[in-house]
Enzyme design. Structure first.
Site, short mmCIF file in Angstrom:
data_model
loop_
_atom_site.label_atom_id
_atom_site.label_comp_id
_atom_site.label_asym_id
_atom_site.label_seq_id
_atom_site.Cartn_x
_atom_site.Cartn_y
_atom_site.Cartn_z
N GLU A 1 -5.33 -4.55 10.65
CA GLU A 1 -4.24 -3.59 10.82
C GLU A 1 -4.42 -2.83 12.14
O GLU A 1 -5.20 -1.87 12.20
CB GLU A 1 -4.25 -2.59 9.67
CG GLU A 1 -4.05 -3.21 8.31
CD GLU A 1 -3.50 -2.21 7.29
OE1 GLU A 1 -2.57 -2.58 6.58
OE2 GLU A 1 -3.99 -1.07 7.22
N HIS B 1 -9.53 1.46 4.87
CA HIS B 1 -8.26 1.59 5.59
C HIS B 1 -8.46 2.49 6.81
O HIS B 1 -9.23 3.46 6.76
CB HIS B 1 -7.18 2.17 4.67
CG HIS B 1 -5.82 2.04 5.25
ND1 HIS B 1 -5.33 2.92 6.20
CD2 HIS B 1 -4.85 1.11 5.07
CE1 HIS B 1 -4.11 2.54 6.55
NE2 HIS B 1 -3.79 1.45 5.89
N SER C 1 3.69 -2.10 10.18
CA SER C 1 5.15 -2.18 10.37
C SER C 1 5.75 -3.52 9.94
O SER C 1 6.72 -3.99 10.55
CB SER C 1 5.51 -1.85 11.82
OG SER C 1 5.16 -0.50 12.11
N GLU D 1 -6.77 4.76 8.01
CA GLU D 1 -6.49 6.20 7.78
C GLU D 1 -7.72 6.90 7.23
O GLU D 1 -8.03 8.03 7.60
CB GLU D 1 -5.27 6.33 6.84
CG GLU D 1 -3.98 6.02 7.58
CD GLU D 1 -2.86 5.45 6.73
OE1 GLU D 1 -2.95 5.48 5.49
OE2 GLU D 1 -1.88 4.97 7.33
N LYS E 1 0.04 4.25 -0.29
CA LYS E 1 -0.64 5.42 0.31
C LYS E 1 -0.47 6.65 -0.58
O LYS E 1 -0.44 6.51 -1.80
CB LYS E 1 -0.14 5.63 1.74
CG LYS E 1 -0.25 4.34 2.57
CD LYS E 1 -0.03 4.52 4.04
CE LYS E 1 -0.17 3.17 4.74
NZ LYS E 1 -0.09 3.26 6.18
N ASN F 1 0.86 -1.18 0.00
CA ASN F 1 0.00 0.00 0.00
C ASN F 1 0.90 1.24 0.00
O ASN F 1 1.50 1.56 1.02
CB ASN F 1 -0.90 -0.04 1.24
CG ASN F 1 -1.77 1.21 1.36
OD1 ASN F 1 -1.79 2.06 0.47
ND2 ASN F 1 -2.48 1.32 2.47
O1 LIG Z 1 -1.25 0.82 6.79
C1 LIG Z 1 -0.51 -0.07 6.41
C2 LIG Z 1 -0.79 -0.84 5.19
O2 LIG Z 1 -2.07 -0.58 4.71
C3 LIG Z 1 0.72 -0.40 7.16
O3 LIG Z 1 1.61 0.64 7.06
P1 LIG Z 1 3.14 0.44 7.58
O4 LIG Z 1 3.64 -0.84 6.96
O5 LIG Z 1 3.86 1.65 7.08
O6 LIG Z 1 3.08 0.34 9.07
#
Ligand SMILES: O=C(CO)COP(=O)(O)O
Length: 241
Positions: free
Chosen positions: A157, A96, A203, A98, A12, A10
């Site tokens: 997540e 997600h 992570s 976020e 982002k 991802n």
């Molecule tokens: O939100 C994530 C994948 O959708 C995880 O992000 P990170 O791997 O940067 O922690």
């Protein structure tokens, strides 16, 4: 039925066209297990979807990071599931954390989006929340609205693990994934519980992925930061051979 391992990157809201091309070149040159063993999906921002699709090796696939909840129309700034189909983009990430946190996407809205995308033939990586109190109401609208689970991957997540470098321990991830599979068994059916991939995000990197992957109910990853680093971009695919 064995669940095929699933690795999603991802990206982002990151990258320039040049950076995106570099990542794709790295992916294209890699020796990885066959598509029969690992499904690899990368999710660039909307504006790079067609660029990535045109350059990416054919055994890897592309996902959008969101799409509109219904048929497209007068919804400025949105893109529709029909558009993804039109462009040959097979996957979309929905719900997600976020987007839930920053754009107030509710469980109902996410459930409707998942159902609509699936109804249009787009496969969905459906992200669900962190605690039991969040996971159940997050999963219920999806379970109520989705009839075809073949095209859904569930991504767990934990918010505290996203972008923090604090990865869940393999035992923590296994516990939640096992609970989620039981939830699917009780609320959908045993076949869906047995066949649906439940992937972990938060992570994940080359150093911690093998131990996580060894857990019986961890069927893959959704990787954020590490999927953008040229040095890491393959590390969570290759070691799984
Ligand atoms: O939100 C994530 C994948 O959708 C995880 O992000 P990170 O791997 O940067 O922690």
């Amino acid at each position: 039925m064995a669940r095929k391992f699933f690795v999603g990157g991802n990206w982002k809201c990151n990258g320039t066209a040049e950076e995106v091309k570099k990542i794709v070149t790295t992916l294209n040159e890699a020796e990885v297990p066959s598509e029969d063993v690992v499904e690899v999906v990368v999710s660039p921002p909307f504006v790079f979807l067609t660029l990535v699709k045109s350059l990416l090796r054919s055994d890897f696939h592309v996902a959008a990071q969101n799409c509109w909840v219904r048929k497209g129309g007068a919804f400025t700034g949105e893109i529709s599931a029909e558009m993804l189909v039109n462009l040959g983009i097979p996957w979309v990430i929905i719900g997600h954390s976020e987007r839930r946190a920053l754009l107030n996407e509710s469980n109902e809205f996410v459930g409707d989006k998942v159902a609509y995308a699936v109804s249009q033939g787009v496969k969905v990586i459906a992200c669900i929340g962190e605690t039991l109190e969040q996971r159940e109401p997050g999963s219920t609208p999806i379970a109520e609205k989705v009839t075809n689970w073949e095209n859904v991957v569930l991504a767990y997540e934990p918010v505290w693990a996203i972008g923090t470098g604090k990865v869940a321990t393999p035992a923590q991830a296994q516990e939640v994934h096992c609970e989620l599979r039981k939830w699917l068994n009780d609320n959908v059916n045993s076949e869906v519980a047995a066949s649906t991939r439940i992937i972990y995000g938060g992570s994940v990197n080359g150093a911690n992925c093998n131990e996580l992957a060894a857990q019986p109910d961890v069927d893959g990853f959704l990787v954020g930061g590490a999927s953008l680093k040229i040095s890491d971009v393959l590390s969570f695919i290759v070691p799984l051979v």
